[in-house]
Design a protein around this motif. Structure first.
Motif, short mmCIF file in Angstrom:
data_model
loop_
_atom_site.label_atom_id
_atom_site.label_comp_id
_atom_site.label_asym_id
_atom_site.label_seq_id
_atom_site.Cartn_x
_atom_site.Cartn_y
_atom_site.Cartn_z
N VAL A 67 10.43 55.13 40.80
CA VAL A 67 10.50 56.29 40.98
C VAL A 67 11.98 57.13 41.13
O VAL A 67 11.97 57.88 40.65
N ASP A 68 12.75 56.19 41.58
CA ASP A 68 14.08 56.62 41.80
C ASP A 68 14.70 57.05 40.49
O ASP A 68 15.37 57.96 40.28
N GLY A 69 14.56 56.13 39.42
CA GLY A 69 14.96 56.14 37.95
C GLY A 69 14.37 57.55 37.59
O GLY A 69 15.02 58.35 36.84
N PHE A 70 13.19 57.71 37.65
CA PHE A 70 12.36 59.32 37.23
C PHE A 70 13.06 60.17 37.57
O PHE A 70 13.36 61.07 37.00
N GLU A 71 13.46 60.36 39.07
CA GLU A 71 13.89 61.33 39.96
C GLU A 71 15.38 61.73 39.53
O GLU A 71 15.77 62.98 39.09
N LYS A 72 16.08 60.44 39.10
CA LYS A 72 17.39 60.41 38.70
C LYS A 72 17.59 61.29 37.28
O LYS A 72 18.36 62.35 37.12
N TYR A 73 16.85 61.12 36.46
CA TYR A 73 16.55 61.65 35.12
C TYR A 73 16.10 63.03 35.14
O TYR A 73 16.54 63.87 34.37
N ILE A 74 15.29 63.52 36.09
CA ILE A 74 14.80 64.67 36.16
C ILE A 74 16.03 65.66 36.60
O ILE A 74 16.27 66.99 36.15
N GLU A 75 16.82 64.92 37.82
CA GLU A 75 17.97 65.69 38.39
C GLU A 75 18.84 66.01 37.14
O GLU A 75 19.45 66.94 37.15
N ALA B 262 20.79 67.49 25.38
CA ALA B 262 21.01 66.64 26.80
C ALA B 262 19.95 66.64 27.46
O ALA B 262 19.15 65.87 28.18
N THR B 263 19.26 68.04 27.80
CA THR B 263 18.03 68.15 28.39
C THR B 263 16.57 67.50 28.06
O THR B 263 16.41 66.90 28.79
N LEU B 264 16.47 67.39 26.79
CA LEU B 264 15.57 66.72 26.20
C LEU B 264 15.67 65.23 26.22
O LEU B 264 14.85 64.51 26.50
N ALA B 265 16.69 64.77 26.06
CA ALA B 265 17.35 63.33 26.22
C ALA B 265 16.93 62.80 27.86
O ALA B 265 16.31 61.80 27.83
N ALA B 266 17.35 63.67 28.60
CA ALA B 266 17.12 63.26 29.99
C ALA B 266 15.54 63.09 30.39
O ALA B 266 15.08 62.44 31.03
N LEU B 267 14.84 64.17 29.72
CA LEU B 267 13.40 64.15 30.02
C LEU B 267 12.80 63.03 29.31
O LEU B 267 11.64 62.60 29.68
N ARG B 268 13.37 62.77 28.07
CA ARG B 268 12.39 61.47 27.45
C ARG B 268 12.68 60.23 28.21
O ARG B 268 11.92 59.42 28.38
N LYS B 269 13.86 60.21 28.80
CA LYS B 269 14.34 58.86 29.91
C LYS B 269 13.33 59.17 31.06
O LYS B 269 12.84 58.08 31.46
N ALA B 270 13.14 60.19 31.54
CA ALA B 270 12.26 60.34 32.61
C ALA B 270 10.79 59.99 32.38
O ALA B 270 10.01 59.22 33.05
N THR B 271 10.35 60.52 30.97
CA THR B 271 9.12 60.09 30.42
C THR B 271 8.92 58.41 30.53
O THR B 271 7.91 57.88 30.81
N ALA B 272 9.94 57.89 30.03
CA ALA B 272 9.81 56.35 29.78
C ALA B 272 9.67 55.65 31.16
O ALA B 272 8.94 54.45 31.35
N TRP C 201 6.32 56.22 32.40
CA TRP C 201 5.36 55.36 31.39
C TRP C 201 5.01 53.94 32.07
O TRP C 201 4.08 53.51 31.89
N ARG C 202 6.23 53.49 32.63
CA ARG C 202 6.01 51.98 32.80
C ARG C 202 4.96 51.97 34.29
O ARG C 202 4.71 50.85 34.66
N ARG C 203 4.92 53.15 34.85
CA ARG C 203 3.95 53.04 35.89
C ARG C 203 2.60 53.48 35.71
O ARG C 203 1.56 53.29 36.51
N PHE C 204 2.20 53.83 34.42
CA PHE C 204 0.95 54.23 34.07
C PHE C 204 0.07 53.03 33.83
O PHE C 204 0.70 52.03 33.21
N ALA D 235 12.85 55.76 16.98
CA ALA D 235 14.40 56.22 17.44
C ALA D 235 13.84 56.86 19.02
O ALA D 235 14.45 56.66 19.77
N GLN D 236 12.70 57.40 18.82
CA GLN D 236 12.06 58.21 20.37
C GLN D 236 11.11 57.34 20.90
O GLN D 236 10.30 56.64 20.32
N PHE D 237 11.21 57.51 22.13
CA PHE D 237 9.93 56.87 23.05
C PHE D 237 8.60 57.34 22.56
O PHE D 237 8.39 58.26 22.33
N PRO D 238 7.74 56.17 22.21
CA PRO D 238 6.52 56.70 21.43
C PRO D 238 5.55 57.03 22.49
O PRO D 238 4.36 56.57 22.59
#
Length: 212
Positions: free
Chosen positions: A41-49, A62-72, A75-78, A164-167
């Motif tokens: 969750v901390d990683g998710f919040e870091k990328y959201i920030e 850069a905004t979209l790249a950070a959002l994709r990292k937050a999605t990844a 995703w690991r918690r789903f 190349a992008q998170f699926p």
């Protein structure tokens, strides 16, 4: 019997020391477990920030790249499941591009087309290439009103590759033939298996086959 103050307080001090030690250990385990549970969750919040900062700086890439990292990270918690499951009227044109079927009633020989979006499957990232890898397969069962499997097939679909992008937007479409089925109520079981995560999820779709 005469008790001195030192003989009385010595056991008491040892008891207090033991209580303090137990309390310290419990707190340590709790904090460790809490931190371990919250790390994704901390990683998710870091990328959201990060995304917020890039958004304010008007940096869309850069905004979209950070959002994709937050999605990844999320995703690991789903749990491994499927969302947006629909019977559709025709072959979908892509992600979210489908026409929902108005009912679940079919005539013999009419194809059944099922659209769904799996989520929570394991995605492996290659640190050298930066690409993401996934491996899914699907099985199929047709179950009648009495719970009997009247037809089925293993590995009706295999879905794997690198991207190349998170699926996170990966729709699946299944087309089933209903030829030869007598009229009645049925359940279509679509079993999706995550080969990397060694998990499976079954999508159950009730249908009715009418006479000609």
């Amino acid at each position: 019997m005469k008790l001195s103050s030192s003989s009385f307080f010595a056991p008491l001090s040892r008891i207090c020391a033991i209580i303090c030690l137990v309390f310290f250990l419990l707190c340590s385990f709790s904090v460790f477990g809490y931190a371990r549970n919250l790390s994704p969750v901390d990683g998710f919040e870091k990328y959201i920030e990060e995304a917020k900062k890039h958004l304010l700086a008007k940096e869309p890439a850069a905004t979209l790249a950070a959002l994709r990292k937050a999605t990844a990270e999320a995703w690991r918690r789903f749990p491994f499941t499927a969302v947006n499951v629909h019977l559709v009227a025709a072959q979908p044109a892509g992600y979210g591009r489908f026409i929902p079927r108005v009912d679940n009633v079919f005539r013999p020989g009419e194809p059944l087309i099922l659209y769904l979006e799996p989520v929570g499957f394991v995605v492996k990232e290659d640190k050298n290439t930066g690409k993401y890898r996934y491996r899914l397969v699907a099985d199929f069962n047709m179950v009648d009103a009495w719970g009997r499997v009247v037809s089925g097939r293993r590995t009706v679909g295999r879905f794997e590759g690198e991207t190349a992008q998170f699926p996170d937007r990966y729709p699946l479409t299944f087309t089933y033939s209903l030829s030869g089925l007598p009229p009645g109520e049925y359940k279509v079981e679509t079993i999706i298996r995550d080969l990397l995560g060694k998990k499976s999820h079954t999508v159950v779709t009730p249908i009715r086959v009418e006479g000609p």
